[in-house]
Design a protein around this motif. Structure first.
Motif, short mmCIF file in Angstrom:
data_model
loop_
_atom_site.label_atom_id
_atom_site.label_comp_id
_atom_site.label_asym_id
_atom_site.label_seq_id
_atom_site.Cartn_x
_atom_site.Cartn_y
_atom_site.Cartn_z
N PRO A 20 -19.48 -11.05 -8.26
CA PRO A 20 -19.68 -10.58 -7.18
C PRO A 20 -20.86 -11.52 -6.27
N PRO A 30 -19.19 -3.23 8.96
CA PRO A 30 -18.05 -2.50 8.85
C PRO A 30 -17.49 -1.93 9.99
N LEU A 85 -13.91 -9.06 0.80
CA LEU A 85 -15.11 -8.72 0.46
C LEU A 85 -15.22 -7.76 -0.99
N GLY A 86 -13.94 -8.03 -1.65
CA GLY A 86 -13.86 -7.56 -2.91
C GLY A 86 -13.75 -6.03 -2.75
N LEU A 87 -13.32 -5.40 -1.65
CA LEU A 87 -13.34 -3.98 -1.92
C LEU A 87 -11.87 -3.48 -2.29
N ILE A 88 -10.73 -4.31 -2.06
CA ILE A 88 -9.49 -4.19 -2.55
C ILE A 88 -9.08 -5.09 -3.44
N ASP A 89 -8.74 -5.02 -4.62
CA ASP A 89 -8.38 -5.97 -5.69
C ASP A 89 -6.94 -6.10 -6.07
N LYS A 104 -11.16 -6.52 3.86
CA LYS A 104 -11.75 -5.78 2.77
C LYS A 104 -11.44 -6.62 1.52
N TYR A 108 -21.89 -8.64 6.47
CA TYR A 108 -20.66 -7.78 6.62
C TYR A 108 -21.13 -6.48 7.41
N TYR A 130 0.93 -1.15 0.15
CA TYR A 130 -0.02 -0.02 0.02
C TYR A 130 0.78 1.18 -0.05
N LYS A 144 -21.03 -12.71 -2.74
CA LYS A 144 -21.41 -11.86 -1.68
C LYS A 144 -22.71 -11.94 -1.39
#
Lengths: 266, 331
Positions: free
Chosen positions: A77, A87, A55-59, A52, A85, A18, A80
C-alpha cells in the motif's frame, strides 16, 4: 522538477465484472504529470469503480494498473502515501470533530501529530472553518464536510489527487476557490483526477477530459479536441451526443405530463 | 484524546503484533480513534431521553451481564460431575457471547466506512483486519469478564485453583471461537448474497441463530440421563457436534482423571477448533473485505411482491387512507 510527461498513472485493458454484470470494458489510460483530468460519464458508467480500483479498494479486476511505476496488484500500500482521496458521498467518521479527524488522517499518512495539527489548523483557517474545528462532523453541513474531506486529502502534500465529486454541496464562492486551488496545484506539478457532473466546470478547469460510457472510454482529449470531433459547442452538448442522448426534450415533456396526471400510457 | 486502559494492556503484546507483520503504531492509532468514537455513540434507546449522556454507554450496560451470571452459580455447587456442570455452563457462556456478538458487534464487523477512510490510506490490509478484530475482542473481553468474573471466583473457592485455571483458559478459547465463528458466518452469507438482500439475511441469521441456540440447549441436555437426581453421561458420536461438551471435557479429564478416548477427543476439539478457525478466517479475510463492497451497492433489481392478504386486512381494519398507508408501510 522532472520532465512534464513523466507517467504517473497507467491503466491497461482494465475490465471488471460485478455480480455477472460487466462494469468496466477494457479501459486504457495514460496520465502524465501535471494534468487535470475531468473524468465524466453518465451515472453507473464505472467512474467510481475505476477510482476505487486505483485506490486498491477493489482487487478482483482484470488488467494492469500502474501508479508511480508500481503495479498496485502486489498489495503493497505504500504508493497510497502520495495519493490524496476525496470519497464520493462524503463518508467520514462522523462522531469525530473536524480536528480529530484531520489529525487522524494525517497520522495515517505517516505525518507527525503536531505537524498534522498545525497544518490542519491553517488549512481550516483558509476555509473559514477554524471556529468549528472542535465540533463534531455530524453537525456539519454537506459543504463544510466536503471542505474537511478536501483538506484531509491534501494534508500530506500528495502528488496525485483522486477527487470523486469534490464540489458537491459547495456554494458558488467555495467552488471558485476549489477551482483555483486545482489549477494552482496542477501548476505545481500535481496530477489531479476528478469526476464531476458539473459540465461547465469540467470544461473550464480540466486540461484533459475523459468520457466514460458503459465502462468504456469513448472520448479522451482536451476540450478543444473534443469540440473538433463533434459539432457541439459545449461540453454538455458533447456529453449528450457521445452518450447517445438526444431526446431530453421529449423525455422532459413526457415526465411533466405524467406529473400533471395525463394517463396517456401509464 | 484520552488514553485508554484497554490499549495499555494491548501494548503489552507489542512484540507479538510486530512479529506477525502488523504495523503496531498504526493499529494503535486506529484503535484509539475507534474507542473514542464508541464513547460518543449514543444507543438509540437513549436518544429520546433528552439528557446528554457522557462516556461509553456500552460499558455502562455491563452490569446486566453480572446479574445474568448469577444463573451460572448453582451449577458450581452440585457436586463434581464436571462434564455435566461445565457443559451446561459453557452452553450458557457461548449463548451469551454469541448473541452479544451478533447484537452489538455486527455493525463493527460490517462497517463499510472503514473501507473509504482506512483502506485508501497507506495502511496494509493485515493491520486494518487485526485492528478490527482487536477492537471487537476488547469489548468481548468486557462482556465475558462481566459474565464470568463471579463464577470464576466462586469456582476458585469451591473447586480450587486448578479449576479456575482451566476455566480461564477455556473462556479465552471460547471467546475466540465465538468471534471467529460469527465472522465466518457473515463471510459465508456475504459470499452468496448482495446489497439490501444481505442486510435482510443477516437479520434472519440473527433470529435463526438465537432459535438454534435454544434448540441446541435441548440437544445438550439430552446428552445426559437423569435418573433419580443422578446425572450420568454416556457417550454418543453426535456429542462431537456440541461445542459446550468439548469445553466440559477438560474439567472431567483433568480434575476427575477420566481419560476415556472421547474425553481426550473433546479436549482436543476445544483447543484446536478455535485455532483452526482463526487460521481459516485470516486466510479468508481478503475475500470478506471484497464482499463487503456489496453492502454499498444494490445491483439486482427485484419485483415488489404483492401481499394480497395484507391488503385485505388493511382495507378491512383501516378506515382512513392515512391509516392504510402506515399499515402498508409496516410490511
Amino acid at each position: 522538477m522532472d520532465s512534464a510527461n513523466e507517467s504517473i498513472l497507467s491503466i491497461q485493458d482494465l475490465t471488471m465484472s460485478y455480480g455477472g454484470k460487466q462494469v468496466l470494458n477494457g479501459i486504457n489510460l495514460e496520465v502524465s504529470k501535471g494534468q487535470i483530468i475531468g473524468y465524466i460519464g453518465p451515472n453507473g458508467a464505472g467512474k467510481s469503480t475505476t477510482v476505487k480500483i486505483m485506490l486498491g479498494l477493489i482487487d478482483n479486476y482484470k488488467g494492469k494498473v500502474v501508479i508511480f511505476g508500481q503495479d498496485i496488484s502486489t498489495g503493497d500500500p505504500s504508493y497510497k502515501r502520495r495519493i490524496g482521496y476525496v470519497p464520493e458521498n462524503a463518508e467520514a467518521y462522523d462522531n469525530l470533530t473536524a480536528m480529530e479527524y484531520l489529525v487522524f488522517i494525517g497520522e495515517l499518512y505517516g505525518l507527525d501529530q503536531a505537524f498534522a495539527q498545525g497544518k490542519a489548523e491553517s488549512l481550516l483557517q483558509q476555509f473559514e472553518l477554524i471556529d468549528v474545528r472542535h465540533a463534531r462532523l455530524s453537525s456539519f453541513s454537506k459543504g463544510m464536510k466536503q471542505k474537511v474531506l478536501i483538506i484531509s486529502s491534501l494534508l500530506h502534500n500528495p502528488d496525485l489527487l483522486f477527487w470523486d465529486e469534490p464540489l458537491s454541496g459547495l456554494d458558488a464562492n467555495s467552488m471558485m476557490v476549489i477551482q483555483e486551488i486545482l489549477s494552482q496545484l496542477a501548476e505545481e506539478g500535481k496530477t489531479i483526477f476528478y469526476s464531476s457532473h458539473i459540465m461547465d466546470l469540467v470544461e473550464k478547469i480540466s486540461n484533459r477530459i475523459v468520457l466514460l460510457v458503459n465502462g468504456k472510454v469513448v472520448a479522451d482529449g482536451s476540450f478543444e479536441e473534443l469540440q473538433e470531433q463533434s459539432e457541439e459547442g459545449s461540453l454538455s452538448g458533447i456529453f449528450n451526443q457521445l452518450t447517445g442522448f438526444t431526446e431530453h426534450r421529449e423525455k422532459a415533456a413526457h415526465f411533466v405530463s405524467v406529473v400533471r396526471g395525463d394517463h396517456d400510457d401509464a | 484524546m484520552r488514553e485508554f486502559k484497554s490499549l495499555k494492556f494491548i501494548a503489552l503484546f507489542k512484540g507479538l503484533f510486530r512479529r506477525f507483520g502488523v504495523d503496531y503504531e498504526v493499529m494503535m492509532l486506529i484503535l484509539r480513534i475507534k474507542l473514542t468514537m464508541d464513547e460518543r455513540r449514543v444507543p438509540t434507546v437513549f436518544n429520546e431521553m433528552g439528557k446528554k449522556k457522557e462516556g461509553n454507554q456500552f460499558l455502562k450496560s455491563l452490569w446486566i451481564y453480572g446479574i445474568y451470571s448469577l444463573l451460572l452459580l448453582p451449577f458450581l455447587f452440585i457436586g463434581e460431575n464436571y462434564i455435566f456442570q461445565m457443559s451446561i455452563m459453557f452452553g450458557m457462556i457461548l449463548f451469551i457471547l454469541m448473541t452479544s456478538m451478533i447484537a452489538d458487534f455486527t455493525s463493527v464487523l460490517l462497517d463499510v466506512r472503514d473501507k473509504n477512510v482506512l483502506q485508501t490510506k497507506p495502511v496494509d490490509k493485515k493491520t486494518i483486519t487485526v485492528a478490527k478484530t482487536i477492537h471487537i475482542l476488547i469489548y468481548m473481553s468486557f462482556v465475558t469478564g462481566a459474565f464470568v468474573a463471579l463464577p470464576l471466583f466462586v469456582g476458585l473457592y469451591r473447586h480450587g485453583p486448578l479449576f479456575s485455571l482451566i476455566f480461564l483458559g477455556e473462556i479465552i478459547l471460547a471467546m475466540l471461537l465465538v468471534v471467529v465463528l460469527t465472522s465466518l458466518l457473515y463471510l459465508f452469507v456475504l459470499r452468496y448474497f448482495d446489497g439490501e438482500r444481505l442486510k435482510d439475511i443477516i437479520n434472519y441469521v440473527q433470529i435463526l441463530l438465537s432459535v438454534g441456540l435454544i434448540v441446541g440447549y435441548q440437544v445438550l441436555i439430552h446428552a445426559f440421563e437423569f435418573t433419580n437426581l443422578n446425572i450420568t453421561y454416556s457417550f454418543s458420536w453426535w456429542h462431537y457436534l456440541i461445542p459446550p461438551i468439548w469445553y466440559g471435557a477438560p474439567f472431567e479429564m483433568i480434575l476427575n482423571g477420566n481419560t476415556a478416548g472421547h474425553m481426550i477427543a473433546f479436549t482436543a476439539l476445544a483447543i484446536l477448533v478455535p485455532i483452526v478457525a482463526i487460521l481459516v478466517y485470516s486466510r479468508l479475510m481478503p475475500s470478506f473485505e471484497r464482499n463487503l463492497e456489496k453492502m454499498l451497492s444494490d445491483t439486482k433489481s427485484r419485483k415488489p411482491g404483492r401481499h394480497l392478504l395484507d391488503e385485505f386486512w388493511a382495507k378491512l381494519l383501516c378506515r382512513s387512507k392515512e391509516e392504510r398507508v402506515f399499515s402498508d408501510f409496516q410490511h
